[in-house]
Design a protein around this motif. Structure first.
Motif, PDB file in Angstrom:
ATOM      1  N   LEU A  68       0.820  -1.263  -0.100  1.00  0.00           N
ATOM      2  CA  LEU A  68       0.029   0.075  -0.124  1.00  0.00           C
ATOM      3  C   LEU A  68       0.865   1.319  -0.143  1.00  0.00           C
ATOM      4  O   LEU A  68       1.658   1.366   0.770  1.00  0.00           O
ATOM      5  CB  LEU A  68      -0.966  -0.056   1.236  1.00  0.00           C
ATOM      6  N   GLY A  69       0.601   2.180  -0.948  1.00  0.00           N
ATOM      7  CA  GLY A  69       1.212   3.165  -0.897  1.00  0.00           C
ATOM      8  C   GLY A  69       2.562   3.571  -1.930  1.00  0.00           C
ATOM      9  O   GLY A  69       2.997   2.385  -2.440  1.00  0.00           O
ATOM     10  N   GLY A  70       2.844   4.607  -2.196  1.00  0.00           N
ATOM     11  CA  GLY A  70       4.042   4.862  -3.137  1.00  0.00           C
ATOM     12  C   GLY A  70       5.578   4.269  -2.507  1.00  0.00           C
ATOM     13  O   GLY A  70       6.136   3.687  -3.667  1.00  0.00           O
ATOM     14  N   GLY A  71       5.636   4.198  -1.596  1.00  0.00           N
ATOM     15  CA  GLY A  71       6.828   3.254  -1.045  1.00  0.00           C
ATOM     16  C   GLY A  71       7.047   2.071  -1.270  1.00  0.00           C
ATOM     17  O   GLY A  71       7.755   1.312  -1.710  1.00  0.00           O
ATOM     18  N   SER A  72       5.663   1.198  -1.215  1.00  0.00           N
ATOM     19  CA  SER A  72       5.579   0.070  -1.782  1.00  0.00           C
ATOM     20  C   SER A  72       5.683  -0.143  -3.304  1.00  0.00           C
ATOM     21  O   SER A  72       6.428  -1.051  -3.849  1.00  0.00           O
ATOM     22  CB  SER A  72       4.190  -0.487  -1.306  1.00  0.00           C
ATOM     23  N   LEU A  73       5.040   0.548  -3.962  1.00  0.00           N
ATOM     24  CA  LEU A  73       5.461   0.585  -5.523  1.00  0.00           C
ATOM     25  C   LEU A  73       6.962   1.061  -5.775  1.00  0.00           C
ATOM     26  O   LEU A  73       7.442   0.046  -6.416  1.00  0.00           O
ATOM     27  CB  LEU A  73       4.433   1.992  -6.115  1.00  0.00           C
ATOM     28  N   SER A 109      -2.078   2.105 -12.149  1.00  0.00           N
ATOM     29  CA  SER A 109      -1.879   1.061 -13.390  1.00  0.00           C
ATOM     30  C   SER A 109      -1.852  -0.065 -13.145  1.00  0.00           C
ATOM     31  O   SER A 109      -2.012  -1.143 -13.743  1.00  0.00           O
ATOM     32  CB  SER A 109      -0.893   1.707 -14.261  1.00  0.00           C
ATOM     33  N   TYR A 110      -1.466  -0.393 -11.670  1.00  0.00           N
ATOM     34  CA  TYR A 110      -1.224  -1.756 -11.040  1.00  0.00           C
ATOM     35  C   TYR A 110      -2.342  -2.016 -10.196  1.00  0.00           C
ATOM     36  O   TYR A 110      -2.609  -3.412  -9.741  1.00  0.00           O
ATOM     37  CB  TYR A 110       0.116  -2.023 -10.482  1.00  0.00           C
ATOM     38  N   ARG A 111      -3.257  -1.407  -9.813  1.00  0.00           N
ATOM     39  CA  ARG A 111      -4.154  -1.513  -8.849  1.00  0.00           C
ATOM     40  C   ARG A 111      -4.904  -2.781  -8.836  1.00  0.00           C
ATOM     41  O   ARG A 111      -5.270  -3.522  -7.879  1.00  0.00           O
ATOM     42  CB  ARG A 111      -5.076  -0.150  -8.593  1.00  0.00           C
ATOM     43  N   THR A 112      -5.546  -3.247 -10.139  1.00  0.00           N
ATOM     44  CA  THR A 112      -6.096  -4.370 -10.130  1.00  0.00           C
ATOM     45  C   THR A 112      -5.453  -5.652 -10.660  1.00  0.00           C
ATOM     46  O   THR A 112      -6.105  -6.740 -11.221  1.00  0.00           O
ATOM     47  CB  THR A 112      -7.321  -4.059 -11.111  1.00  0.00           C
ATOM     48  N   ILE A 113      -4.231  -5.537 -11.022  1.00  0.00           N
ATOM     49  CA  ILE A 113      -3.322  -6.598 -11.431  1.00  0.00           C
ATOM     50  C   ILE A 113      -2.780  -7.383 -10.510  1.00  0.00           C
ATOM     51  O   ILE A 113      -2.111  -7.045  -9.299  1.00  0.00           O
ATOM     52  CB  ILE A 113      -2.408  -6.018 -12.528  1.00  0.00           C
ATOM     53  N   PRO A 114      -3.142  -8.482 -10.183  1.00  0.00           N
ATOM     54  CA  PRO A 114      -2.297  -9.289  -9.225  1.00  0.00           C
ATOM     55  C   PRO A 114      -0.817  -9.661  -9.699  1.00  0.00           C
ATOM     56  O   PRO A 114      -0.583  -9.811 -10.771  1.00  0.00           O
ATOM     57  CB  PRO A 114      -3.013 -10.618  -9.104  1.00  0.00           C
ATOM     58  N   ILE A 148      -7.868  11.904   2.194  1.00  0.00           N
ATOM     59  CA  ILE A 148      -7.561  12.877   0.926  1.00  0.00           C
ATOM     60  C   ILE A 148      -8.638  12.769  -0.261  1.00  0.00           C
ATOM     61  O   ILE A 148      -9.380  13.840  -0.490  1.00  0.00           O
ATOM     62  CB  ILE A 148      -6.226  12.261   0.353  1.00  0.00           C
ATOM     63  N   ASP A 149      -9.208  11.351  -0.344  1.00  0.00           N
ATOM     64  CA  ASP A 149     -10.050  11.304  -1.721  1.00  0.00           C
ATOM     65  C   ASP A 149     -11.034  10.178  -0.839  1.00  0.00           C
ATOM     66  O   ASP A 149     -10.496   8.906  -1.130  1.00  0.00           O
ATOM     67  CB  ASP A 149      -9.368  11.102  -2.835  1.00  0.00           C
ATOM     68  N   HIS A 150     -12.171  10.193  -0.980  1.00  0.00           N
ATOM     69  CA  HIS A 150     -13.056   9.205  -0.648  1.00  0.00           C
ATOM     70  C   HIS A 150     -13.514   8.105  -1.716  1.00  0.00           C
ATOM     71  O   HIS A 150     -13.503   6.894  -1.356  1.00  0.00           O
ATOM     72  CB  HIS A 150     -14.565   9.846  -0.304  1.00  0.00           C
ATOM     73  N   GLY A 151     -13.354   8.768  -3.021  1.00  0.00           N
ATOM     74  CA  GLY A 151     -13.370   7.722  -4.023  1.00  0.00           C
ATOM     75  C   GLY A 151     -12.339   6.788  -4.167  1.00  0.00           C
ATOM     76  O   GLY A 151     -12.465   5.441  -4.361  1.00  0.00           O
ATOM     77  N   TYR A 152     -11.148   7.413  -4.094  1.00  0.00           N
ATOM     78  CA  TYR A 152      -9.842   6.414  -4.041  1.00  0.00           C
ATOM     79  C   TYR A 152      -9.889   5.291  -2.743  1.00  0.00           C
ATOM     80  O   TYR A 152      -9.415   4.307  -2.782  1.00  0.00           O
ATOM     81  CB  TYR A 152      -8.666   7.217  -4.101  1.00  0.00           C
ATOM     82  N   TYR A 153     -10.389   5.928  -1.648  1.00  0.00           N
ATOM     83  CA  TYR A 153     -10.557   5.127  -0.385  1.00  0.00           C
ATOM     84  C   TYR A 153     -11.569   3.732  -0.575  1.00  0.00           C
ATOM     85  O   TYR A 153     -11.190   2.891  -0.390  1.00  0.00           O
ATOM     86  CB  TYR A 153     -11.151   5.801   0.624  1.00  0.00           C
ATOM     87  N   VAL A 154     -12.577   4.340  -1.378  1.00  0.00           N
ATOM     88  CA  VAL A 154     -13.545   3.048  -1.666  1.00  0.00           C
ATOM     89  C   VAL A 154     -12.976   2.244  -2.719  1.00  0.00           C
ATOM     90  O   VAL A 154     -12.768   0.824  -2.480  1.00  0.00           O
ATOM     91  CB  VAL A 154     -14.842   3.564  -2.446  1.00  0.00           C
ATOM     92  N   LEU A 168      -1.531  -4.412  -5.220  1.00  0.00           N
ATOM     93  CA  LEU A 168      -0.787  -2.998  -4.887  1.00  0.00           C
ATOM     94  C   LEU A 168      -1.854  -2.072  -4.957  1.00  0.00           C
ATOM     95  O   LEU A 168      -2.790  -2.085  -5.928  1.00  0.00           O
ATOM     96  CB  LEU A 168       0.184  -2.634  -6.172  1.00  0.00           C
ATOM     97  N   SER A 169      -1.820  -0.963  -3.947  1.00  0.00           N
ATOM     98  CA  SER A 169      -3.137  -0.061  -3.846  1.00  0.00           C
ATOM     99  C   SER A 169      -2.613   1.056  -3.332  1.00  0.00           C
ATOM    100  O   SER A 169      -1.465   1.318  -2.952  1.00  0.00           O
ATOM    101  CB  SER A 169      -4.390  -0.629  -3.397  1.00  0.00           C
ATOM    102  N   TYR A 170      -3.548   1.990  -2.879  1.00  0.00           N
ATOM    103  CA  TYR A 170      -3.323   3.318  -2.458  1.00  0.00           C
ATOM    104  C   TYR A 170      -2.856   3.218  -0.800  1.00  0.00           C
ATOM    105  O   TYR A 170      -3.231   2.139  -0.329  1.00  0.00           O
ATOM    106  CB  TYR A 170      -4.364   4.068  -2.428  1.00  0.00           C
ATOM    107  N   SER A 171      -2.315   4.112  -0.259  1.00  0.00           N
ATOM    108  CA  SER A 171      -1.953   4.107   1.112  1.00  0.00           C
ATOM    109  C   SER A 171      -3.312   4.125   1.912  1.00  0.00           C
ATOM    110  O   SER A 171      -4.516   4.674   1.408  1.00  0.00           O
ATOM    111  CB  SER A 171      -1.073   5.082   1.499  1.00  0.00           C
TER     112      SER A 171
END
Length: 106
Positions: A47-52, A69-74, A93-99, A84-87
């Motif tokens: 989760l997050g940029g450090g993981s990326l 671009s990797y969020r839905t790719i195992p 910051i953004d409710h839509g991204y949180y969902v 891989l996903s958001y922190s």
């Protein structure tokens, strides 16, 4: 065991991911900031940029691509699946991204 890679404080990770984690109360979870893989890990949430960045250094993901671009790719790190996903901080910051984050955790 689920291993979560994040720089977010442990309490905040549990709080922000609780909508999905409460559906699996017996799931062993380890949260690490150093991107290690504890023994027994069967899935990594990166989760997050450090993981990326860590996955880019290990050449698991391309350096010229964004996290989204990797969020839905195992992915695979050795024999361990990686999602891989958001922190978890994205909730502030953004409710839509949180969902989106909660959706990938399901």
């Amino acid at each position: 065991m689920l291993t979560i890679w994040t720089t977010t404080l442990q309490q905040k990770v549990y709080q922000n991911l609780s909508p999905v984690l409460k559906s699996v109360p017996g799931l062993p979870i380890t949260i690490v900031k150093d991107y290690s893989v504890p023994e027994g890990t069967t899935l990594i949430f990166a989760l997050g940029g450090g993981s990326l960045k860590k996955l880019q250094e290990e050449k698991i993901v391309a350096k010229n691509r964004a996290l989204t671009s990797y969020r839905t790719i195992p992915l695979l790190r050795g024999n361990i699946p990686v999602l891989l996903s958001y922190s978890p901080d994205i909730s502030e910051i953004d409710h839509g991204y949180y969902v989106d984050l909660l959706t990938i955790c399901r």
